[in-house]
Design a protein around this motif. Structure first.
Motif, PDB file in Angstrom:
ATOM      1  N   GLY B  68       0.773  -1.237   0.000  1.00  0.00           N
ATOM      2  CA  GLY B  68       0.000   0.000   0.000  1.00  0.00           C
ATOM      3  C   GLY B  68       0.798   1.277   0.000  1.00  0.00           C
ATOM      4  O   GLY B  68       1.884   1.356  -0.570  1.00  0.00           O
ATOM      5  N   VAL B  69       0.250   2.256   0.688  1.00  0.00           N
ATOM      6  CA  VAL B  69       0.832   3.589   0.762  1.00  0.00           C
ATOM      7  C   VAL B  69       1.742   3.638   1.990  1.00  0.00           C
ATOM      8  O   VAL B  69       1.500   2.936   2.968  1.00  0.00           O
ATOM      9  N   ARG B  72       0.550   3.336   5.994  1.00  0.00           N
ATOM     10  CA  ARG B  72      -0.893   3.083   6.205  1.00  0.00           C
ATOM     11  C   ARG B  72      -1.237   1.597   6.151  1.00  0.00           C
ATOM     12  O   ARG B  72      -2.389   1.234   5.911  1.00  0.00           O
ATOM     13  N   PRO B  75      -4.118   0.347   8.944  1.00  0.00           N
ATOM     14  CA  PRO B  75      -5.544   0.512   8.635  1.00  0.00           C
ATOM     15  C   PRO B  75      -6.025  -0.458   7.553  1.00  0.00           C
ATOM     16  O   PRO B  75      -7.140  -0.987   7.652  1.00  0.00           O
ATOM     17  N   VAL B  76      -5.195  -0.699   6.548  1.00  0.00           N
ATOM     18  CA  VAL B  76      -5.617  -1.632   5.490  1.00  0.00           C
ATOM     19  C   VAL B  76      -5.848  -3.017   6.091  1.00  0.00           C
ATOM     20  O   VAL B  76      -6.890  -3.643   5.883  1.00  0.00           O
ATOM     21  N   THR B  78      -6.491  -3.826   9.108  1.00  0.00           N
ATOM     22  CA  THR B  78      -7.663  -3.784   9.980  1.00  0.00           C
ATOM     23  C   THR B  78      -8.950  -3.940   9.160  1.00  0.00           C
ATOM     24  O   THR B  78      -9.843  -4.706   9.521  1.00  0.00           O
ATOM     25  N   GLY B  79      -9.011  -3.212   8.042  1.00  0.00           N
ATOM     26  CA  GLY B  79     -10.189  -3.298   7.168  1.00  0.00           C
ATOM     27  C   GLY B  79     -10.378  -4.701   6.611  1.00  0.00           C
ATOM     28  O   GLY B  79     -11.497  -5.220   6.564  1.00  0.00           O
ATOM     29  N   VAL B  80      -9.278  -5.323   6.189  1.00  0.00           N
ATOM     30  CA  VAL B  80      -9.356  -6.680   5.641  1.00  0.00           C
ATOM     31  C   VAL B  80      -9.929  -7.628   6.689  1.00  0.00           C
ATOM     32  O   VAL B  80     -10.871  -8.383   6.434  1.00  0.00           O
ATOM     33  N   GLY B 104       0.867   7.391  14.041  1.00  0.00           N
ATOM     34  CA  GLY B 104      -0.503   7.667  14.497  1.00  0.00           C
ATOM     35  C   GLY B 104      -1.379   6.440  14.361  1.00  0.00           C
ATOM     36  O   GLY B 104      -2.175   6.119  15.246  1.00  0.00           O
ATOM     37  N   HIS B 105      -1.220   5.738  13.239  1.00  0.00           N
ATOM     38  CA  HIS B 105      -2.047   4.543  13.030  1.00  0.00           C
ATOM     39  C   HIS B 105      -1.655   3.431  13.991  1.00  0.00           C
ATOM     40  O   HIS B 105      -2.491   2.635  14.413  1.00  0.00           O
ATOM     41  N   HIS B 108      -3.436   3.673  17.309  1.00  0.00           N
ATOM     42  CA  HIS B 108      -4.869   3.344  17.261  1.00  0.00           C
ATOM     43  C   HIS B 108      -5.135   1.897  16.872  1.00  0.00           C
ATOM     44  O   HIS B 108      -6.129   1.308  17.298  1.00  0.00           O
ATOM     45  N   ARG B 112      -7.278  -0.703  19.142  1.00  0.00           N
ATOM     46  CA  ARG B 112      -8.440  -1.464  18.637  1.00  0.00           C
ATOM     47  C   ARG B 112      -8.334  -2.943  18.974  1.00  0.00           C
ATOM     48  O   ARG B 112      -9.332  -3.626  19.092  1.00  0.00           O
ATOM     49  N   TYR B 258     -11.148  -7.261  18.965  1.00  0.00           N
ATOM     50  CA  TYR B 258     -12.147  -6.308  18.484  1.00  0.00           C
ATOM     51  C   TYR B 258     -13.426  -6.969  17.977  1.00  0.00           C
ATOM     52  O   TYR B 258     -14.529  -6.531  18.290  1.00  0.00           O
TER      53      TYR B 258
END
Lengths: 584, 287
Positions: B68-69, B72, B75-76, B78-80, B104-105, B108, B112, B258
């Motif tokens: 990815g970027v 980040r 977050p990716v 986590t979404g998966v 920052g990510h 968090h 989570r 989570y």
């Protein structure tokens, strides 16, 4: 033209203006009347000036107007802010017992109601706004039973006692006006047997997302997009989905991207400042060919701008934002009901073409509540097209000779097969780097061109396969053509009636598709005068419409990662000139 | 999941372009072994990689993957995981990716406590851009952009994780193949966010935090009589300035991931071909 009543309540932030206005709007809707609401508000929790305005009619209303008939003023500033809209027949309801002395021009009728005292009599000063609603019912001969239903809806969860107190408060206000005033204003509110639902644009987007099968939402609170997240929270869970409040918009779009890679229909919503941050990941979404719906509920920019004010200033950003060249779709719903339907469409475009889709709404749509017959949102009409998804059985068709899944296969229509993680033999890599059919990094000049062309070809395919038409209003043969996009539709449709009264004939094209978009060349050429209407300073949509009708220049493009070379360029130019000469 | 999966099944046919001797080879091998040992296969595994030398790992492994970027990846991942809890999700990146641009990510993602594994290949340098200071570089570490050294204390990633409420904190060393795979395995099996900081030396640009340095200085918690379920002991070791440990420093036995706290257990990928039953109730709510 619709016979309408314009009503408002205004005061300081924290005065319960919004919820009071909403109760009255709901009461009107329950009485079978159409409602169109708007808000004057500031980005603060307390103080300042805020107002909730309602335009209502037995016919559909889809715009605000510069006229206020009945105003409930909790502060002097509420009167001052609305002086231009008040007229000879206007009535202002205020509480003469409060510390401020209401000042208003003589031609306006003042209705002094002891809101606080009557509220206390009903059970608590907190209900003074409800007393005002009762007073407004009396002035407009509007049956107070309509208000009861709305009060039950609003306070039902707080218990029967609270509901009863509120009903009493409303009646005390009503009776006070009946006993103390003999008003000669004529604003009788008729009722009809029609059933309407009342919702705003953000809610319509959220409902559209659930209907479209969206199961994952990540977002960061921002005015005026927060309502989308608040709507989905709790409700999407009922359908097996989930909302994540991210630490920032950078995270929000990456969370949504992750869920989409896993195979969920996924969405994020924000406003301009959030789009700035999300732009970082936007290119990755497109290059990894991930279906994603990104909602931009526009507000006044740039920077923090005017967070609670209207603007359509993000058109260029959604069209062009991000480094490099990124194929994308940009869809802009033109009304609140269209916020629902365009969201459904957006998800289908995203998955059919494996591309990010910007759904561009704005503050005017987001904060306005409007009535619709419930069948406007007929869920049976919702169709879900997930595009080229392969499963355990069909994955074989897309494996190369070594059994590797071709996630970015260079197909004729540009759309590659999609294997959700978990699909046997579908394991593959995807990346923001330029890649080959297997998703593996490459700098090969030919593969680069192949993949760029493939991604752009998806747009060509979509242009052919989908209907990117405008919505048309007014006189189709008029010599005056007005073109607009997004939320201006309602105001413009009503403006046509005003213009007709003045003998001005207009054809109006409302364009919900920004990219791909309809070709308006013929329409523009057929018209004598062409005006593009939009809520921004520079005319961003006008620019692209003008661009579309310009005679095109010839183009030489190179995008294989190598700069122009002098001899090669000379050849290219000579070749282009020859082709052009032949064409003439 | 088939039981006959070998760790080489997680290897792609792309040859790594890491420098010969790079710590990332060992880090990746351990990840592949741990995935195979825990009964996973490439088709149920999702690897998310960040940007940097470490980010190339998605290309060299065979599984579902997204590269990815910069910063980040968490977050990716986590979404998966939330969209399909049946997937084994492994997020990998470097110290720059995780503790600088993505710091920052990190905080968090730790909070989570999503049930995934986060492997940071910590070489205390920016390698791909040819040798600039990273957030974990030593205070006096001289580089092209910090000729006098960063003159700021390095980030203590384990302490950052602890302060953010981590339920699993481990540290590992890429060259200790056996222990490294074992530690990653424990992170995978942890019910929640399994965080492993892996010392993964850069042989080209870091001549301070070398294989020899880590070999000589790392204390294996296995030999240190450490109870990973003792929070105070973990805190003390994590905040200790003069020693670095290998092994699981902290594991919260009460960890609830989570998806359990939030009731996210359904595979979100399966949807009907029209609006789901009950959708009209959404409209009626607006009466």
């Amino acid at each position: 033209m619709a016979e309408d009543l314009n009503w408002a309540i205004g005061g300081e932030a924290g005065d319960g203006i919004d919820s009071t206005g909403k109760i009255f709007a709901q009461a009107l809707s329950r009485a079978g009347r159409h409602v169109f609401t708007s808000k004057d508000f500031a980005s603060r929790i307390r103080g300042g000036y805020t107002a909730y305005k309602i335009r209502t009619s037995t016919e559909q209303v889809q715009s605000v107007v510069d006229r206020l008939d009945i105003l409930v003023a909790l502060t002097q500033r509420t009167i001052d802010e609305n002086l231009d809209e008040l007229h000879d027949e206007s009535a202002v309801i205020y509480d003469g017992e409060r510390s401020w002395e209401a000042e208003y021009p003589d031609h306006i009728t003042g209705v002094d109601v002891p809101l606080k005292s009557l509220a206390e009599e009903a059970g608590g000063a907190i209900m003074r706004n409800i007393v005002a609603l009762g007073a407004a019912c009396e002035i407009t001969n509007f049956s107070i039973e309509n208000l009861d239903e709305a009060l039950e809806k609003r306070f039902g969860a707080k218990g029967e006692k609270i509901v009863e107190n509120n009903k009493k408060a409303a009646r005390l206000g009503q009776e006070y006006v009946a006993e103390n005033y003999d008003l000669d204003v004529d604003y009788d509110i008729d009722e009809t047997d029609n059933d309407y639902v009342l919702l705003n644009g953000d809610e319509a987007i959220g409902m559209g997302a659930i209907a479209a099968g969206c199961r994952f939402y990540a977002g960061y609170p921002i005015t005026p997009a927060t309502d989308v997240m608040e709507y989905l929270t709790g409700r999407i869970d009922e359908f097996g989905g989930h909302v994540v409040q991210a630490e920032d918009e950078l995270s929000a779009i990456n969370l949504a991207l992750g869920a989409a890679r896993a195979g969920a229909r996924s969405m994020t919503a924000t406003s301009g400042p959030g789009i700035d941050l999300m732009t970082e990941t936007f290119g990755l979404v497109a290059t990894s060919e991930t279906p994603l719906v990104i909602v931009d509920v526009m507000r006044s920019g740039p920077s923090t701008g005017m967070p609670t004010k209207q603007e359509q200033g993000d058109l260029n950003m959604t069209l062009y934002g991000g480094h490099g060249e990124i194929p994308r779709f940009v869809v802009a719903p033109t009304s609140i009901d269209e916020c629902f339907w365009k969201t459904v469409e957006a998800f289908n475009y995203a998955e059919k073409y494996q591309t990010p889709v910007y759904l561009v709404a704005d503050l005017a749509l987001a904060v306005t509540e409007q009535t619709f017959p419930p069948e406007t949102f007929d869920m049976d009409e919702v169709e879900i097209d997930r595009g080229k998804v392969v499963d355990d059985d069909t994955v074989d068709e897309w494996l190369d000779e070594e059994g590797r899944f071709r996630a970015h296969a260079n197909t004729e229509d540009g759309v590659s097969p999609r294997a959700f993680p978990g699909t046997a033999d579908g394991a593959h890599m995807s990346t923001g780097l330029e890649h080959d059919e297997l998703g593996r990094r490459t700098e090969d000049t030919n593969v680069r061109i192949e993949q760029v062309d493939k991604r752009n070809r998806k747009v060509d395919t979509a242009r052919e396969q989908e209907n990117w038409d405008y919505r048309e209003f007014g006189n189709p043969d008029a010599e005056n053509l007005v073109i607009s996009w997004g939320s201006n539709e309602g105001a413009m449709v009503e403006a046509i009636d005003y213009l007709e009264e003045r003998g001005v004939d207009v054809r109006f094209l409302s364009v919900p598709y920004i990219f791909p978009r309809p070709d308006l060349t013929a329409d523009i050429e057929a018209a004598e005068n062409v005006i593009v209407v939009e809520c921004n300073a520079t005319g961003q949509f006008a620019d692209i419409i003008e661009h579309d009708v310009l005679q095109r220049v010839e183009r030489i493009n190179k995008y294989n990662g190598v700069r122009f070379k002098a001899d090669e360029l000379a050849d290219d130019i000579e070749e282009t000139l020859k082709t052009e000469a032949k064409a003439q | 999941m088939s039981s006959d999966v070998r760790f080489t099944d997680f290897k792609s046919d792309k040859q790594p372009t890491w420098c010969p001797g790079c710590g990332d080879f060992g880090t990746m091998n351990g990840m592949m072994k741990a995935l195979a040992n825990t009964g996973n296969d490439p088709d149920n595994t999702f690897v998310v990689a960040g940007i940097g030398c470490s980010g190339k790992i998605g290309t060299y492994m065979h599984s579902y993957a997204l590269h990815g970027v910069h910063g980040r990846a968490l977050p990716v991942g986590t979404g998966v995981k939330l969209a399909n809890p049946d997937l084994e999700v492994m997020v990998a990146g470097g110290d720059g990716d995780g503790y600088s641009i993505g710091a920052g990510h990190f905080v968090h993602a730790v909070r989570r406590n999503v049930d995934l594994t986060y492997v940071v290949m910590d070489n205390r340098i920016y390698g791909l851009t040819k040798g600039q200071a990273s957030p974990t570089s030593r205070e006096d570490f001289e580089t092209s952009t910090t000729p006098e050294g960063p003159q700021q204390p390095p980030v203590n990633p384990l302490a950052l994780a602890l302060a953010s409420g981590a339920t699993f904190i481990a540290q590992s060393f890429s060259s200790d193949a056996l222990r490294h795979a074992e530690i990653i395995e424990q992170a995978i099996e942890h019910d929640g966010f399994g965080f492993v900081n892996v010392f993964s030396p850069c042989v080209t640009f870091n001549d301070v935090d070398t294989y020899d340095y880590f070999r000589d200085s790392l204390v294996d918690l296995k030999e240190a009589d450490h109870d990973p379920h003792d929070y105070d002991d973990a805190k003390e070791k994590i905040l200790e300035g003069d020693k670095e440990y290998m092994g699981v420093l902290w594991q919260d036995e009460e960890s609830v991931p989570y998806h359990q706290t939030h009731g996210v257990t359904e595979d979100m990928t399966d949807i009907p071909d029209g609006a789901a039953d009950g959708s009209m109730d959404l409209v009626r709510e607006f009466y």
